[in-house]
Design a protein around this motif. Structure first.
Motif, PDB file in Angstrom:
ATOM      1  N   GLY A 234     -14.860   4.588   6.110  1.00 12.88           N
ATOM      2  CA  GLY A 234     -16.029   5.044   5.385  1.00 12.88           C
ATOM      3  C   GLY A 234     -15.813   6.494   4.996  1.00 12.88           C
ATOM      4  N   MET A 235     -16.641   7.003   4.101  1.00 13.22           N
ATOM      5  CA  MET A 235     -16.469   8.371   3.603  1.00 13.22           C
ATOM      6  C   MET A 235     -17.759   9.141   3.821  1.00 13.22           C
ATOM      7  N   PRO A 236     -17.681  10.331   4.386  1.00 13.60           N
ATOM      8  CA  PRO A 236     -18.898  11.113   4.607  1.00 13.60           C
ATOM      9  C   PRO A 236     -19.700  11.306   3.318  1.00 13.60           C
ATOM     10  N   GLY A 237     -21.002  11.169   3.428  1.00 19.67           N
ATOM     11  CA  GLY A 237     -21.855  11.285   2.251  1.00 19.67           C
ATOM     12  C   GLY A 237     -21.725  12.617   1.546  1.00 19.67           C
ATOM     13  N   LYS A 238     -21.529  13.692   2.303  1.00 19.13           N
ATOM     14  CA  LYS A 238     -21.428  15.010   1.671  1.00 19.13           C
ATOM     15  C   LYS A 238     -20.173  15.127   0.812  1.00 19.13           C
ATOM     16  N   LEU A 239     -19.117  14.424   1.212  1.00 19.35           N
ATOM     17  CA  LEU A 239     -17.887  14.454   0.417  1.00 19.35           C
ATOM     18  C   LEU A 239     -18.025  13.582  -0.823  1.00 19.35           C
ATOM     19  N   LYS A 240     -18.732  12.448  -0.696  1.00 14.82           N
ATOM     20  CA  LYS A 240     -19.012  11.640  -1.882  1.00 14.82           C
ATOM     21  C   LYS A 240     -19.816  12.445  -2.900  1.00 14.82           C
ATOM     22  N   LYS A 241     -20.825  13.125  -2.395  1.00  8.91           N
ATOM     23  CA  LYS A 241     -21.678  13.934  -3.264  1.00  8.91           C
ATOM     24  C   LYS A 241     -20.868  15.031  -3.949  1.00  8.91           C
ATOM     25  N   LYS A 242     -19.959  15.655  -3.192  1.00  7.42           N
ATOM     26  CA  LYS A 242     -19.137  16.722  -3.754  1.00  7.42           C
ATOM     27  C   LYS A 242     -18.210  16.185  -4.838  1.00  7.42           C
ATOM     28  N   ALA A 243     -17.640  15.003  -4.615  1.00  4.27           N
ATOM     29  CA  ALA A 243     -16.753  14.410  -5.618  1.00  4.27           C
ATOM     30  C   ALA A 243     -17.506  14.164  -6.919  1.00  4.27           C
ATOM     31  N   LEU A 244     -18.719  13.629  -6.814  1.00  2.38           N
ATOM     32  CA  LEU A 244     -19.518  13.353  -8.007  1.00  2.38           C
ATOM     33  C   LEU A 244     -19.932  14.639  -8.706  1.00  2.38           C
ATOM     34  N   GLN A 245     -20.151  15.700  -7.948  1.00  5.87           N
ATOM     35  CA  GLN A 245     -20.514  16.980  -8.545  1.00  5.87           C
ATOM     36  C   GLN A 245     -19.349  17.598  -9.314  1.00  5.87           C
ATOM     37  N   ILE A 246     -18.143  17.405  -8.806  1.00  9.47           N
ATOM     38  CA  ILE A 246     -16.970  17.981  -9.458  1.00  9.47           C
ATOM     39  C   ILE A 246     -16.592  17.195 -10.710  1.00  9.47           C
TER      40      ILE A 246
END
Length: 437
Positions: A234-246
């Motif tokens: 699984g992937m931490p939600g904060k890293l998913k959010k960061k990927a989408l922001q970038i």
């Protein structure tokens, strides 16, 4: 899929300025998605648009989607040949074995219900440009690893499955790889490294950090390792959010569409995938034993170089995997015509009679101190290094139990006439306890 994209973003600043450390800053103001992310999104979009359609329609849409995103983002860092392919009116595969086929394939691992379908779709995504067998194998190895991780496979199962493609190169430690690793964009020179980074990791972020620390084509190795790690941990939600922001809005929208597509379609893994990777036939289980031989060879090479800090834990990981999959050893025996009908209760030294002129017993080996051990062999070639004898194939676990149950035996010795590995009584007991726990 965001696991692959975030890995690419993290590795982007280290591709030309490698780091061999794991404690590097995860992101910086220069972190950005590269061609790995663009083509991953292109593959995802193409598969969504052609869901349930023919192979020819999928190939055509893959080309259209990759060319569209490639032209929208022309400065993403494409290889020279692929950059030309993006602008061709009638693009044809150019027999590449570059890792471009493997870096973009992660969406495949999330979409299909069987390993067979996953491998088929992975080949389709590769062959529109990377038609070389190594290019296709690289894509299939990453897609299969994502699928198996999503299905619930163990790390050992994923590693052994990948080793069917990449052989003994899968059985290395990162500490061995890092010092001499150089920039290598081939599948065969980067896919094994990505899978090993995942194998040694403890969580998603750790897998990405380990992948980047290898050096070389850092963004692509981290992209591939990140794809598998997301499916496994699984992937931490904060890293998913960061990927989408970038990602810019256009790319982020494709990523969101893929996530929604996965939710709306039945992608549940069908039962039977373990049978697809398990040994087939009565002697097929012996074929995994080459992995044991390869690791023993590496250990002996290190010893010859005078190295003392040698990690033998991978040997036990592979033995555990082989035992769980019904693995077998070859065992030397003495017998006359009339083979016993049941071997379930044999013990070293026991004799079984199947008629007046038929008898059977296991053989022992004796060391310089007159200690007896049970010899077992991983293959016929290892067996033939010793004295001529008859042999039978027995389950690995049964061999270990035989050696432990016989009080007069000191150990079980794997390949006593070659690069041997000795399991003394205490080791056998602990290993069997682990298997049964």
């Amino acid at each position: 899929m965001l696991g692959a994209i975030f890995g690419d973003i993290v590795g982007s600043v280290y591709e030309r300025k490698n780091t061999k450390r794991e404690d590097f800053p995860l992101l910086s103001k220069w972190s950005h998605p590269t061609d790995d992310s663009m083509m991953t999104l292109a593959v995802a979009r193409a598969l969504m648009n052609t869901w349930g359609r023919s192979d020819d329609e999928i190939r055509a849409e893959l080309v259209r989607s990759m060319q569209d995103l490639g032209r929208r983002y022309p400065n993403a860092g494409y290889g020279r040949t692929f950059a030309g392919w993006l602008y061709e009116k009638n693009p044809l595969p150019y027999n590449s074995f570059g890792n471009g086929s493997a870096m973009r394939v992660s969406p495949v691992g999330w979409l299909y219900q069987t390993l067979e379908d996953t491998l088929h779709a992975a080949a389709l995504t590769a062959e529109v440009s990377h038609y070389h067998p190594e290019g296709i194998k690289g894509a299939q190895a990453i897609a299969a690893s994502v699928f198996l991780a999503r299905a619930g496979a163990t790390k050992e199962e994923i590693l052994i499955y990948a080793a069917k493609t990449y052989g003994e190169s899968m059985f290395r430690k990162l500490e061995e790889i890092r010092p001499g690793y150089k920039f290598d964009v081939s599948c065969q020179g980067s896919v094994p490294e990505a899978i090993i980074a995942f194998y040694e990791s403890e969580d998603y972020e750790d897998a990405v950090r380990k992948a980047v620390s290898i050096g070389g084509d850092s963004d692509t190795i981290a992209c591939m390792a990140g794809a598998i790690a997301e499916a496994f941990y699984g992937m931490p939600g904060k890293l998913k959010k960061k990927a989408l922001q970038i990602l810019d809005p256009y790319c982020a929208e494709i990523a969101g569409q893929f996530r929604q597509f996965c939710r709306e379609h039945d992608r549940s893994v069908q039962e039977g995938w373990r049978e697809e990777i398990a040994p087939k036939g009565p002697y097929e289980s012996l074929k995994n034993n080459w992995a044991i031989e390869a690791l023993l060879d590496r250990i002996y090479q290190k010893r010859e170089k005078g190295e003392t800090d040698i990690n033998i834990l991978p040997i036990f990981s592979i033995l555990h995997f082989c035992v769980q999959e019904g693995g077998e050893f070859l065992v030397p025996v003495d017998f006359k015509p009339g083979f016993p009908t049941s071997l379930s209760e044999i013990r070293p030294g026991d004799t079984y009679t199947a008629g007046e002129d038929a008898a059977f017993s296991l053989k022992h080996i004796v060391d310089n101190d007159d200690n007896l051990s049970l010899p077992v062999f991983t293959s016929g070639s290892e067996f033939e290094k010793g004295e001529p004898a008859s042999m039978i194939s027995l389950p690995m676990e049964q061999c270990m139990q035989l050696a432990l149950d016989a009080d007069y035996l000191k150990s079980m010795v794997i390949n006593p006439y070659g690069n041997c590995f000795i399991m003394d009584r205490e080791t056998l007991k602990r290993f069997l306890d682990l298997i049964h726990s």
